[in-house]
Design a protein around this motif. Structure first.
Motif, mmCIF file in Angstrom:
data_model
loop_
_atom_site.group_PDB
_atom_site.id
_atom_site.type_symbol
_atom_site.label_atom_id
_atom_site.label_comp_id
_atom_site.label_asym_id
_atom_site.label_seq_id
_atom_site.Cartn_x
_atom_site.Cartn_y
_atom_site.Cartn_z
ATOM 1 N N THR A 134 -17.443 1.175 -10.252
ATOM 2 C CA THR A 134 -15.986 1.084 -10.129
ATOM 3 C C THR A 134 -15.296 2.140 -10.983
ATOM 4 O O THR A 134 -15.608 2.304 -12.165
ATOM 5 N N THR A 135 -14.375 2.872 -10.378
ATOM 6 C CA THR A 135 -13.507 3.794 -11.104
ATOM 7 C C THR A 135 -12.173 3.095 -11.323
ATOM 8 O O THR A 135 -11.523 2.689 -10.362
ATOM 9 N N GLU A 136 -11.771 2.943 -12.573
ATOM 10 C CA GLU A 136 -10.561 2.193 -12.902
ATOM 11 C C GLU A 136 -9.511 3.134 -13.466
ATOM 12 O O GLU A 136 -9.736 3.835 -14.451
ATOM 13 N N PHE A 137 -8.336 3.157 -12.817
ATOM 14 C CA PHE A 137 -7.217 3.981 -13.241
ATOM 15 C C PHE A 137 -6.222 3.113 -14.007
ATOM 16 O O PHE A 137 -5.806 2.061 -13.523
ATOM 17 N N ASN A 138 -5.865 3.570 -15.208
ATOM 18 C CA ASN A 138 -4.911 2.847 -16.044
ATOM 19 C C ASN A 138 -3.502 3.322 -15.703
ATOM 20 O O ASN A 138 -3.145 4.483 -15.924
ATOM 21 N N ALA A 139 -2.673 2.434 -15.167
ATOM 22 C CA ALA A 139 -1.327 2.812 -14.725
ATOM 23 C C ALA A 139 -0.470 3.320 -15.882
ATOM 24 O O ALA A 139 0.447 4.126 -15.676
ATOM 25 N N LYS A 140 -0.756 2.895 -17.101
ATOM 26 C CA LYS A 140 0.043 3.311 -18.262
ATOM 27 C C LYS A 140 -0.069 4.814 -18.521
ATOM 28 O O LYS A 140 0.805 5.398 -19.161
ATOM 29 N N ALA A 141 -1.142 5.433 -18.060
ATOM 30 C CA ALA A 141 -1.374 6.850 -18.336
ATOM 31 C C ALA A 141 -0.622 7.771 -17.385
ATOM 32 O O ALA A 141 -0.701 8.988 -17.514
ATOM 33 N N TYR A 142 0.117 7.193 -16.430
ATOM 34 C CA TYR A 142 0.808 8.003 -15.434
ATOM 35 C C TYR A 142 2.300 7.703 -15.459
ATOM 36 O O TYR A 142 2.728 6.586 -15.763
ATOM 37 N N VAL A 143 3.080 8.718 -15.131
ATOM 38 C CA VAL A 143 4.537 8.616 -15.195
ATOM 39 C C VAL A 143 5.068 8.084 -13.870
ATOM 40 O O VAL A 143 4.751 8.613 -12.804
ATOM 41 N N ILE A 144 5.864 7.047 -13.941
ATOM 42 C CA ILE A 144 6.519 6.516 -12.752
ATOM 43 C C ILE A 144 8.004 6.366 -13.027
ATOM 44 O O ILE A 144 8.436 6.249 -14.183
ATOM 45 N N GLN A 145 8.788 6.371 -11.962
ATOM 46 C CA GLN A 145 10.228 6.231 -12.053
ATOM 47 C C GLN A 145 10.642 4.854 -11.553
ATOM 48 O O GLN A 145 9.881 4.178 -10.853
ATOM 49 N N PRO A 146 11.857 4.428 -11.906
ATOM 50 C CA PRO A 146 12.326 3.135 -11.405
ATOM 51 C C PRO A 146 12.232 3.074 -9.882
ATOM 52 O O PRO A 146 12.586 4.014 -9.186
ATOM 53 N N ASN A 147 11.724 1.963 -9.393
ATOM 54 C CA ASN A 147 11.635 1.708 -7.950
ATOM 55 C C ASN A 147 10.544 2.496 -7.241
ATOM 56 O O ASN A 147 10.495 2.510 -6.014
ATOM 57 N N ASP A 148 9.668 3.186 -7.988
ATOM 58 C CA ASP A 148 8.507 3.803 -7.361
ATOM 59 C C ASP A 148 7.593 2.729 -6.787
ATOM 60 O O ASP A 148 7.562 1.586 -7.278
ATOM 61 N N ARG A 149 6.833 3.098 -5.777
ATOM 62 C CA ARG A 149 5.890 2.183 -5.140
ATOM 63 C C ARG A 149 4.462 2.518 -5.575
ATOM 64 O O ARG A 149 4.200 3.545 -6.201
ATOM 65 N N VAL A 150 3.537 1.655 -5.219
ATOM 66 C CA VAL A 150 2.131 1.905 -5.516
ATOM 67 C C VAL A 150 1.704 3.244 -4.934
ATOM 68 O O VAL A 150 0.929 3.990 -5.546
ATOM 69 N N GLU A 151 2.234 3.597 -3.781
ATOM 70 C CA GLU A 151 1.915 4.874 -3.156
ATOM 71 C C GLU A 151 2.268 6.052 -4.061
ATOM 72 O O GLU A 151 1.526 7.015 -4.173
ATOM 73 N N ASP A 152 3.430 5.970 -4.745
ATOM 74 C CA ASP A 152 3.834 7.039 -5.657
ATOM 75 C C ASP A 152 2.911 7.116 -6.870
ATOM 76 O O ASP A 152 2.697 8.196 -7.427
ATOM 77 N N LEU A 153 2.384 5.982 -7.288
ATOM 78 C CA LEU A 153 1.468 5.945 -8.429
ATOM 79 C C LEU A 153 0.119 6.556 -8.069
ATOM 80 O O LEU A 153 -0.386 7.435 -8.777
ATOM 81 N N ILE A 154 -0.474 6.125 -6.969
ATOM 82 C CA ILE A 154 -1.835 6.571 -6.670
ATOM 83 C C ILE A 154 -1.872 8.022 -6.200
ATOM 84 O O ILE A 154 -2.950 8.632 -6.194
ATOM 85 N N LYS A 155 -0.718 8.594 -5.821
ATOM 86 C CA LYS A 155 -0.689 10.016 -5.492
ATOM 87 C C LYS A 155 -1.070 10.880 -6.690
ATOM 88 O O LYS A 155 -1.529 12.011 -6.527
ATOM 89 N N GLN A 156 -0.872 10.344 -7.904
ATOM 90 C CA GLN A 156 -1.165 11.104 -9.112
ATOM 91 C C GLN A 156 -2.626 10.999 -9.528
ATOM 92 O O GLN A 156 -3.071 11.743 -10.394
ATOM 93 N N PHE A 157 -3.393 10.086 -8.916
ATOM 94 C CA PHE A 157 -4.774 9.891 -9.311
ATOM 95 C C PHE A 157 -5.628 11.047 -8.796
ATOM 96 O O PHE A 157 -5.526 11.428 -7.624
ATOM 97 N N PRO A 158 -6.482 11.610 -9.628
ATOM 98 C CA PRO A 158 -7.373 12.677 -9.165
ATOM 99 C C PRO A 158 -8.339 12.162 -8.114
ATOM 100 O O PRO A 158 -8.873 11.057 -8.228
ATOM 101 N N GLY A 159 -8.529 12.954 -7.064
ATOM 102 C CA GLY A 159 -9.466 12.585 -6.021
ATOM 103 C C GLY A 159 -8.901 11.693 -4.944
ATOM 104 O O GLY A 159 -9.614 11.307 -4.022
ATOM 105 N N ILE A 160 -7.593 11.350 -5.041
ATOM 106 C CA ILE A 160 -6.971 10.469 -4.052
ATOM 107 C C ILE A 160 -5.803 11.198 -3.398
ATOM 108 O O ILE A 160 -4.970 11.785 -4.081
ATOM 109 N N GLU A 161 -5.744 11.161 -2.078
ATOM 110 C CA GLU A 161 -4.664 11.780 -1.323
ATOM 111 C C GLU A 161 -4.023 10.733 -0.424
ATOM 112 O O GLU A 161 -4.703 9.844 0.098
#
Length: 937
Positions: A134-161
């Protein structure tokens, strides 16, 4: 020494401080992840989180443990280091309101040589952790804005498009399932989670290959994996509600609307959604129609069993399966409810879903086909007008109870009701090929209507038990499936056959009939699986199943006795069949798992007996046969993110009832089917190999895969086409020739640090060799497609997000019957998505798709098409809760429905109605009230 009052006070203060500090401590242990050995003398440092000043340090003892006492309260960072290993860091807080002592547990140290593929450190918070598979991404390590969705978060993960439609690709593979806290969330659309769950609710995102239920239970890897994302919510975000309302109105009568409401507690989730529009978004509920079967004949499932469907695909008429594939203009209204809950210390859970929907599709389609014969080619041109609709509702419920740590029971039931309507008009004209001056052969004008109801009910019980010996398990499955279909409609047809010398009409056939169809089927399935550990690395899996299948099909056609009165039975296209079928399935699989190796091999055997009786004639047809399903798989893991995989499976394919004894239909007068009771089963072999390698830090992935399949004694078409263009089709076994299919796919991508962009390159080859008999002459057809592409992806938070890809394609298609005619041709495709974040909360978005299809010797016209969409939006309020959007679809008005394909001796080109240019203004409102004390029940 002179002792003053101030000295005494200072001493007392120091003593109190020391006493307070003595209440706080940390502890843990250090081990090597690869060799599972302790790491004595590793250095442990504790730093202030605020200014990184060293507070205390120590070394790991000989037994691998460490402890630091006398720490003050506050926020700290622990860093563990050891020569040859990557540093490990983790933040923690200790005070009387949180905890007095922090236990890090067993800390797995990673060799620096494996750092690039196993871990990445970002600031003082670990962005990614590798835990087994399992590869676990910590959401705290990424910048999100108010009202962002999960899609906006995982776009920042390396290896995920994530593409414009929300499709997720991770480490080169498509993510097929998205869970919320490990639970299904509606189930048929992963984008329901990624586009609607708020990013600020997420604690961690886990990426892994989900094992099958059987492998998860037994602990024996069966090689069945599903790429899965699991969204783990923050504890304080599991209590409250959130949702979204979206409404838009556009030019040309286009509109869309969506509403969603979610209420979460620690143990319960409730969700509701609704969609309405005619822009091509059909919502949920129409994606699993394939579960109920839409093709006739006898087919075999993965467990070696068998199921039977009397239908030949259209019940003698044209039907609508309730899916929108881009053809026509759709109008969809859907809705759904979801509820899940846990209680009794999480030992009992329930998951329920209700879905309802109406889909209407209208449009036109043109189909051009070239049928290559030994004497020349016949070209058909068909124009179709269609008006189809389906109403569907489904209710499903799953209950799971854990009796103890060794046994569970899972009960699942679901019921579906569907009402469909199909109204189609056709005009088909057949001509001889250009060499024969396009001589007119035939003309058929027909209208077909169909109105049908379908009821489906499924129930299953799955019991699992872990026995005393580790690895020894027993599981029992019982299931029942009931299907009832009832439909009726009208067929009106006029078929004209022409004299090729005079051009006049030779004959005309009229059909005006009422058709009805009533079919039922009941299938009972039982299966017992037992696993036995033979050693620490070797296990045996044995299973046995008994299945019963009973059904009937009553299909009747009526002619008119007087205008509008259909009461004269036509026995030539009417039939009434009953079926009784018994299947015994047994199998054994050996599993070896040692070190980096996983090996599975074995076979399943299915003995099937069925009896079919014609209620009209009294004829009985019985058949008894044995099916073999050998299988083997091998996996070698070079590391946690690199592996080599090999899969083989073979399966026996029995001829279908429609091939042996076809149900007569007269919907298409130019194609007549004959049966062949001498058909023998065919056997298919499939081999698949792939290698994948992924490195987190450089965001580099490589995937190389290939497959090869061949069939012995394949069942093929033997088609005889007369001079008037009428074809008679019968199935026979192919001897002396072996049809094959193959594919090769490679993909490589990585991050370019200097430009901070992700680039990828891929190449793909697909091909097949098929055989068929045309007018008693063996036809040998070859089809090969070569394609490749280059992709670029760059994401800068709050500035822009860009993805682009482009590449050529070339197809080779030939047939031995017409060596001078082929469908060879090239093409080019490109697509791009761009989001630009502008000042004052404006956002510009655009996506473009370019397609070029070159002319071929068969079709002398090319196709150039550029689809361009764009939108600009403005968000309001601090949390961006309100958004106005102005969007344009197909700005260049070039969306022409089109496709080409070649199959054996037939080449087909389709053009059809589809959604074209429109502009739309929409308003989106997000609401959210999450947090507060979590309620545990």
């Amino acid at each position: 020494m002179k002792i003053t009052i101030s000295s005494i006070a200072l001493l007392l203060l120091f003593s109190l401080t020391t006493y307070a500090q003595s209440n706080y401590s940390i502890k843990g242990s250090a081990v090597d992840t690869a060799e599972k050995k302790v790491l004595p003398n590793a250095t442990i440092m504790v730093l202030n989180a605020k200014d990184s000043i060293l507070r205390k340090f120590t070394r790991v003892a000989d037994d691998g443990t460490f402890i630091i006492n006398d720490l003050g309260k506050g926020k700290f960072i622990m860093i563990m280091s050891h020569p040859g290993y990557a540093d490990y860091s983790e933040g923690f807080t200790i005070d009387e309101s949180v905890q007095l002592s922090h236990d890090f547990g067993k800390i797995n140290m990673i060799l620096k040589a494996r750092l690039l593929q196993d871990v990445i450190i970002k600031g003082t918070v670990t962005a990614i952790k590798i835990k087994g598979d399992t590869t676990e991404f910590n959401a705290k390590a990424y910048v999100i804005q108010p009202n962002d969705r999960v899609e906006d978060l995982i776009k920042q993960f390396p290896g995920i498009e994530v593409d414009k439609d929300g499709k997720i690709t991770a480490q080169g593979k498509t993510v097929e399932k998205v869970l919320v806290d490990g639970e299904e969330f509606f189930g048929d659309d992963p984008t329901l989670v990624t586009k609607n769950i708020r990013a600020d609710m997420v604690d961690k995102v886990q990426l892994y290959d989900k094992k099958s239920d059987q492998a998860t239970f037994t602990g024996i890897d069966d090689g069945i994996k599903t790429k899965t994302l699991n969204i783990k919510l923050k504890e304080d975000k599991k209590n409250g509600y959130f949702g979204k309302v979206d409404a838009g109105i556009g030019t040309g009568g286009y509109y869309q609307g969506q509403g969603m409401y979610n209420k979460f507690t620690a143990k319960q989730k409730f969700s509701a959604y609704t969609t309405d529009g005619n822009t091509g978004k059909t919502g949920l509920g129409f994606e699993d129609s394939q579960k109920y079967g839409d093709s006739g004949g006898l087919t075999f499932d993965d467990n070696g069993g068998a199921s039977f469907n009397f239908s030949d695909g259209d019940n003698g008429l044209d039907s609508f399966d309730g899916r929108y594939d881009g053809r026509g203009i759709p109008k969809a209204t859907t809705g759904g409810l979801h509820y899940d809950s846990k209680w009794n210390k999480d030992n009992e859970t329930i998951n329920a879903n209700y879905k309802i929907g109406q889909l209407d599709v209208i449009g036109m389609r043109n189909t051009m086909t070239q049928n290559n014969l030994p004497t020349g080619a016949i070209n058909n041109n068909t124009n179709q007008n269609f008006n189809n609709s389906m109403f569907r509702q489904k209710l499903d419920l799953t209950y799971l109870v854990k009796f103890d740590t060794t046994s569970t029971l899972k009960i699942a039931v679901d019921g579906t009701y569907r009402h469909s309507k199909a109204d189609n008009d056709f005009l088909t004209i057949g001509r001889k090929g250009p060499v024969d001056n396009d001589t007119l052969l035939n003309r058929n004008s027909r209208s077909v209507t169909n109105d049908g109801d379908s009821h489906v009910f499924n129930a299953s019980a799955f019991y699992t038990k872990k026995l005393k010996k580790k690895g020894r398990t027993l599981s029992i499955l019982f299931s029942e499936a009931i299907n009832n279909d009832n439909s009726k409609g009208y067929l009106k047809s006029e078929a004209d056959y022409y004299n090729t010398h005079t051009g006049g009409t030779d004959s005309t056939v009229f059909i005006n009939q009422l058709k009805s169809s009533v079919s039922t089927s009941t299938a009972f399935n039982s299966n017992i699986t037992y696993t036995e550990p033979l050693s620490k690395t070797l296990s045996l899996i044995f299973n046995y199943g008994l299945k019963f299948n009973n059904g009937s099909s009553d299909r009747r056609s009526y002619n008119q006795s007087s205008p509008g009165v259909y009461d004269v039975l036509d026995p030539t296209v009417s039939n009434f069949y009953k079926l009784d079928q018994v299947t015994n399935v047994a199998g054994a699989i050996i599993n070896y798992k040692g070190g980096k190796h996983i090996l599975n091999f074995g076979t399943k055997i299915a003995g099937v007996s069925f009896k079919q009786e014609d209620e009209y004639t009294g004829d009985v047809f019985e058949r008894h046969f044995i099916n073999w399903f050998p299988q083997a798989s091998y996996q070698y893991r070079f590391s946690q993110q690199a592996s080599f995989n090999f899969y083989y499976n073979g399966n026996t394919s029995q001829p279908s009832i429609n091939q042996i004894q076809p149900v007569k239909v007269n919907t298409d007068p130019f194609n007549v089917y004959l049966g062949n009771q001498d058909l023998k089963p065919s056997f298919r072999n499939n081999v698949n190999i792939y290698y994948n390698n992924y490195k987190v830090l450089t965001n580099q992935y490589m995937y190389i895969g290939g497959g090869y399949g061949f069939v012995s004694s394949q069942i093929v078409n033997n088609t005889t086409t007369d001079a008037a263009g009428k074809s008679t089709i019968q199935y026979i076994n192919l001897t002396g020739k072996t049809p094959i299919n193959f594919n090769l796919y490679t993909q490589f991508g990585r991050k370019i640090p200097l430009a901070d962009i992700n680039v990828g390159i891929n190449a793909n080859i697909n091909g097949n060799t098929n055989y068929s008999y045309i007018n008693s002459v063996l036809n040998h057809s070859n089809n090969e497609t070569y394609s490749g592409g280059l992709s670029i992806n760059k994401y800068v938070k709050d500035k822009f997000d860009f993805y682009g890809s482009a590449g050529p394609t070339y197809t080779l298609s030939s047939t031995s019957l017409q060596t001078g005619t082929n469908n060879n041709g090239g093409g080019f495709h490109a697509n791009a998505n761009l989001d630009i974040y502008l000042p004052l909360k404006f956002k510009f978005s655009s996506d473009a798709n370019y397609t070029y299809t070159a002319p071929t010797p068969t079709f002398n016209s090319d196709l150039k098409r550029t689809l361009l969409n764009a939108s600009i939006s403005k968000s309001f309020f601090k949390s961006n809760d309100l958004k106005f959007t102005l969007a344009g679809n197909d700005l260049l008005n070039q969306n022409i429905g089109f496709n080409r394909q070649a199959n054996a001796n037939v080449i087909t080109q389709n053009t059809y109605t589809t959604i074209q240019r429109y502009f739309m203004f929409s308003v989106t409102w997000d609401f959210n009230k999450m947090g507060g004390p979590t309620v545990n029940k």
